[in-house]
Design a protein around this motif. Structure first.
Motif, PDB file in Angstrom:
ATOM      1  N   LEU A 179      -5.270  -9.226 -10.843  1.00  0.00           N
ATOM      2  CA  LEU A 179      -4.402  -8.561  -9.849  1.00  0.00           C
ATOM      3  C   LEU A 179      -2.648  -9.224  -9.649  1.00  0.00           C
ATOM      4  CD1 LEU A 179      -6.871  -7.679  -6.758  1.00  0.00           C
ATOM      5  CD2 LEU A 179      -5.499  -6.398  -8.423  1.00  0.00           C
ATOM      6  N   GLU A 180      -2.867 -10.700  -9.578  1.00  0.00           N
ATOM      7  CA  GLU A 180      -1.609 -11.289  -9.371  1.00  0.00           C
ATOM      8  C   GLU A 180      -0.775 -11.197 -10.871  1.00  0.00           C
ATOM      9  OE1 GLU A 180       0.021 -12.797  -7.001  1.00  0.00           O
ATOM     10  OE2 GLU A 180      -1.763 -12.330  -5.477  1.00  0.00           O
ATOM     11  N   ALA A 181      -1.592 -11.139 -12.107  1.00  0.00           N
ATOM     12  CA  ALA A 181      -0.939 -11.003 -13.561  1.00  0.00           C
ATOM     13  C   ALA A 181      -0.179  -9.676 -13.479  1.00  0.00           C
ATOM     14  CB  ALA A 181      -2.051 -11.138 -14.386  1.00  0.00           C
ATOM     15  N   HIS A 182      -0.670  -8.567 -12.710  1.00  0.00           N
ATOM     16  CA  HIS A 182      -0.210  -7.315 -12.779  1.00  0.00           C
ATOM     17  C   HIS A 182       0.989  -7.372 -11.945  1.00  0.00           C
ATOM     18  CE1 HIS A 182       0.310  -3.055 -12.852  1.00  0.00           C
ATOM     19  NE2 HIS A 182       0.299  -3.057 -11.390  1.00  0.00           N
ATOM     20  N   LYS A 183       0.768  -8.046 -10.848  1.00  0.00           N
ATOM     21  CA  LYS A 183       2.147  -7.983  -9.881  1.00  0.00           C
ATOM     22  C   LYS A 183       3.240  -8.548 -10.419  1.00  0.00           C
ATOM     23  CE  LYS A 183       1.599  -9.169  -5.378  1.00  0.00           C
ATOM     24  NZ  LYS A 183       1.359  -9.894  -4.242  1.00  0.00           N
ATOM     25  N   HIS A 184       3.057  -9.663 -11.162  1.00  0.00           N
ATOM     26  CA  HIS A 184       4.143 -10.513 -11.770  1.00  0.00           C
ATOM     27  C   HIS A 184       4.566 -10.154 -13.235  1.00  0.00           C
ATOM     28  CE1 HIS A 184       4.311 -13.069  -8.283  1.00  0.00           C
ATOM     29  NE2 HIS A 184       3.088 -13.432  -8.256  1.00  0.00           N
ATOM     30  N   LYS A 238     -13.206  -1.514 -11.392  1.00  0.00           N
ATOM     31  CA  LYS A 238     -13.404   0.021 -11.199  1.00  0.00           C
ATOM     32  C   LYS A 238     -13.011   0.668  -9.594  1.00  0.00           C
ATOM     33  CE  LYS A 238     -16.289   0.548 -15.327  1.00  0.00           C
ATOM     34  NZ  LYS A 238     -17.740   0.869 -15.848  1.00  0.00           N
ATOM     35  N   ASN A 239     -13.392  -0.289  -8.690  1.00  0.00           N
ATOM     36  CA  ASN A 239     -13.149   0.007  -7.558  1.00  0.00           C
ATOM     37  C   ASN A 239     -11.942   0.972  -7.288  1.00  0.00           C
ATOM     38  OD1 ASN A 239     -11.665  -0.556  -4.695  1.00  0.00           O
ATOM     39  ND2 ASN A 239     -13.831  -0.730  -4.264  1.00  0.00           N
ATOM     40  N   PRO A 240     -11.674   1.924  -6.341  1.00  0.00           N
ATOM     41  CA  PRO A 240     -10.611   2.873  -6.495  1.00  0.00           C
ATOM     42  C   PRO A 240      -9.408   2.374  -5.943  1.00  0.00           C
ATOM     43  CG  PRO A 240     -12.791   4.104  -5.506  1.00  0.00           C
ATOM     44  CD  PRO A 240     -13.121   2.476  -5.916  1.00  0.00           C
ATOM     45  N   ILE A 241      -9.609   1.316  -5.169  1.00  0.00           N
ATOM     46  CA  ILE A 241      -8.181   0.708  -4.405  1.00  0.00           C
ATOM     47  C   ILE A 241      -7.767  -0.120  -5.630  1.00  0.00           C
ATOM     48  CG2 ILE A 241      -7.457  -0.883  -2.738  1.00  0.00           C
ATOM     49  CD1 ILE A 241      -8.251   1.842  -1.837  1.00  0.00           C
ATOM     50  N   ILE A 242      -8.676  -1.007  -6.255  1.00  0.00           N
ATOM     51  CA  ILE A 242      -7.988  -2.127  -7.271  1.00  0.00           C
ATOM     52  C   ILE A 242      -7.512  -1.189  -8.297  1.00  0.00           C
ATOM     53  CG2 ILE A 242      -8.705  -3.782  -8.891  1.00  0.00           C
ATOM     54  CD1 ILE A 242      -8.993  -4.501  -6.077  1.00  0.00           C
ATOM     55  N   SER A 243      -8.332  -0.011  -8.783  1.00  0.00           N
ATOM     56  CA  SER A 243      -7.495   0.857  -9.698  1.00  0.00           C
ATOM     57  C   SER A 243      -6.311   1.461  -9.429  1.00  0.00           C
ATOM     58  CB  SER A 243      -8.649   2.070 -10.232  1.00  0.00           C
ATOM     59  OG  SER A 243      -9.767   1.648 -10.543  1.00  0.00           O
ATOM     60  N   LYS A 244      -5.947   1.811  -8.118  1.00  0.00           N
ATOM     61  CA  LYS A 244      -4.784   2.089  -7.730  1.00  0.00           C
ATOM     62  C   LYS A 244      -3.600   1.264  -7.951  1.00  0.00           C
ATOM     63  CE  LYS A 244      -6.175   6.198  -4.724  1.00  0.00           C
ATOM     64  NZ  LYS A 244      -6.263   6.630  -3.553  1.00  0.00           N
ATOM     65  N   ILE A 245      -3.890  -0.030  -7.483  1.00  0.00           N
ATOM     66  CA  ILE A 245      -3.283  -1.136  -7.665  1.00  0.00           C
ATOM     67  C   ILE A 245      -2.625  -1.434  -8.918  1.00  0.00           C
ATOM     68  CG2 ILE A 245      -2.812  -3.739  -7.327  1.00  0.00           C
ATOM     69  CD1 ILE A 245      -4.332  -3.590  -4.820  1.00  0.00           C
ATOM     70  N   LEU A 246      -3.639  -1.291  -9.949  1.00  0.00           N
ATOM     71  CA  LEU A 246      -3.305  -1.710 -11.328  1.00  0.00           C
ATOM     72  C   LEU A 246      -2.562  -0.611 -11.966  1.00  0.00           C
ATOM     73  CD1 LEU A 246      -6.806  -3.173 -12.244  1.00  0.00           C
ATOM     74  CD2 LEU A 246      -4.420  -4.249 -11.898  1.00  0.00           C
ATOM     75  N   ASN A 247      -2.910   0.727 -11.353  1.00  0.00           N
ATOM     76  CA  ASN A 247      -2.004   1.710 -11.895  1.00  0.00           C
ATOM     77  C   ASN A 247      -0.784   2.193 -10.928  1.00  0.00           C
ATOM     78  OD1 ASN A 247      -3.882   2.565 -13.787  1.00  0.00           O
ATOM     79  ND2 ASN A 247      -5.047   3.776 -12.289  1.00  0.00           N
ATOM     80  N   ASP A 248      -0.381   1.197 -10.172  1.00  0.00           N
ATOM     81  CA  ASP A 248       0.948   1.178  -9.527  1.00  0.00           C
ATOM     82  C   ASP A 248       0.891   2.361  -8.569  1.00  0.00           C
ATOM     83  OD1 ASP A 248       2.175  -1.145 -10.641  1.00  0.00           O
ATOM     84  OD2 ASP A 248       2.712   0.066 -12.306  1.00  0.00           O
ATOM     85  N   ILE A 283      -0.730   2.040  -5.686  1.00  0.00           N
ATOM     86  CA  ILE A 283      -0.509   1.155  -4.484  1.00  0.00           C
ATOM     87  C   ILE A 283       0.820   0.126  -4.672  1.00  0.00           C
ATOM     88  CG2 ILE A 283      -1.534  -0.428  -2.573  1.00  0.00           C
ATOM     89  CD1 ILE A 283      -4.090   1.329  -2.927  1.00  0.00           C
ATOM     90  N   LEU A 284       1.747   0.055  -3.873  1.00  0.00           N
ATOM     91  CA  LEU A 284       2.876  -0.737  -4.379  1.00  0.00           C
ATOM     92  C   LEU A 284       2.756  -1.999  -3.281  1.00  0.00           C
ATOM     93  CD1 LEU A 284       5.629   1.548  -5.345  1.00  0.00           C
ATOM     94  CD2 LEU A 284       3.928   0.304  -7.035  1.00  0.00           C
ATOM     95  N   GLN A 285       2.365  -1.679  -2.289  1.00  0.00           N
ATOM     96  CA  GLN A 285       2.541  -2.861  -1.162  1.00  0.00           C
ATOM     97  C   GLN A 285       1.105  -3.327  -0.853  1.00  0.00           C
ATOM     98  OE1 GLN A 285       5.089  -0.271   1.684  1.00  0.00           O
ATOM     99  NE2 GLN A 285       5.774  -2.259   2.064  1.00  0.00           N
ATOM    100  N   TRP A 286       0.963  -4.513  -1.438  1.00  0.00           N
ATOM    101  CA  TRP A 286      -0.352  -5.256  -1.353  1.00  0.00           C
ATOM    102  C   TRP A 286      -0.197  -6.833  -1.436  1.00  0.00           C
ATOM    103  CZ3 TRP A 286      -2.441  -8.414  -5.011  1.00  0.00           C
ATOM    104  CH2 TRP A 286      -2.071  -8.068  -6.278  1.00  0.00           C
ATOM    105  N   HIS A 287      -1.107  -7.586  -0.687  1.00  0.00           N
ATOM    106  CA  HIS A 287      -0.978  -9.139  -0.647  1.00  0.00           C
ATOM    107  C   HIS A 287      -2.730  -9.415  -1.063  1.00  0.00           C
ATOM    108  CE1 HIS A 287       3.313  -8.716   0.601  1.00  0.00           C
ATOM    109  NE2 HIS A 287       2.742  -7.914   1.509  1.00  0.00           N
TER     110      HIS A 287
END
Length: 218
Positions: free
Chosen positions: A72-77, A143-153, A155-159
């Motif tokens: 997740l952090e790799a995707h964010k940065h 494959k979790n829906p939330i994780i998938s949405k984060i990786l597919n942008d 969901i933009l606001q997350w920590h």
């Protein structure tokens, strides 16, 4: 200086039977009782690792959480991520943790005067089995829906948060922070990865996270 005196000076400081038994029965209890430096009551850094002692299986579980957070952090940065390196990353995490524990064991065994019951060896076949399990769990979490949405942008606001973060609940220090939080509309949501655990335990952790969210500032 006589030979006998030299031997007495260099003789290891052997721990008492009670101290040795407590170390083997509950490393965390041991560090709370014996792990302080006398001068300033701070934890000895090497001995502090004893309180976080992990079995090979537990090392695998922690590796799963760490590798998901890294993804997740790799995707964010915007850092490139190679799924082909997944198994080697997990292997390095498990072996690195084992190496640090074994270095600490050297200190322990000098004090107890014999081989510690905490010592164990992990056959390569067992390491490979744990890596296979970890990879399967990693892909399941991704494959979790939330994780998938984060990786597919989507969901933009997350920590993400460290599990070392703590909250004071009725005078007790609890490590109950979520692994990630994300914003949906005007609401913030919490998620804590459950690598393994009973439904009752997960329910208790969820209630504890609510307390964390209520008391968290910022």
């Amino acid at each position: 200086m006589s030979e006998n005196r030299v031997m007495r000076i260099n003789r290891p400081n052997i721990w008492s039977r009670t101290r040795r038994q407590l170390l083997h029965q509950c490393p965390r209890a041991w560090i709370l009782k014996y792990g302080f430096k006398r001068a300033n009551r701070t934890f000895n850094r090497n001995l502090q690792r004893i309180s976080d002692w992990s079995s090979p299986y537990r090392m695998m579980q922690r590796a799963v959480r760490s590798i998901v957070i890294q993804r997740l952090e790799a995707h964010k940065h915007g850092i490139a991520w190679r799924e082909q390196d997944l198994a080697s990353k997990i292997r390095n995490m498990i072996l690195g943790k084992r190496f640090r524990q074994n270095r600490t064991l050297e200190l322990i065994e000098k004090r107890i005067g014999k081989s510690s019951q905490l010592k164990f060896r992990i056959p390569n076949s067992e390491i490979n089995r744990l890596i296979e399990i970890a990879c399967l769990r990693y892909h399941s979490i991704i494959k979790n829906p939330i994780i998938s949405k984060i990786l597919n942008d989507e969901i933009l606001q997350w920590h993400s948060f460290s599990r070392l973060d703590y909250t004071n609940l009725n005078g007790n220090i609890l490590h109950i922070s979520p692994d990630i939080i994300w914003k949906n509309g005007t609401n913030w949501n919490l998620m804590r990865f459950s690598v393994q655990g009973s439904s009752k335990q997960i329910s208790i952790e969820n209630m504890a996270m609510l307390h964390w969210a209520v008391t968290k500032r910022g």
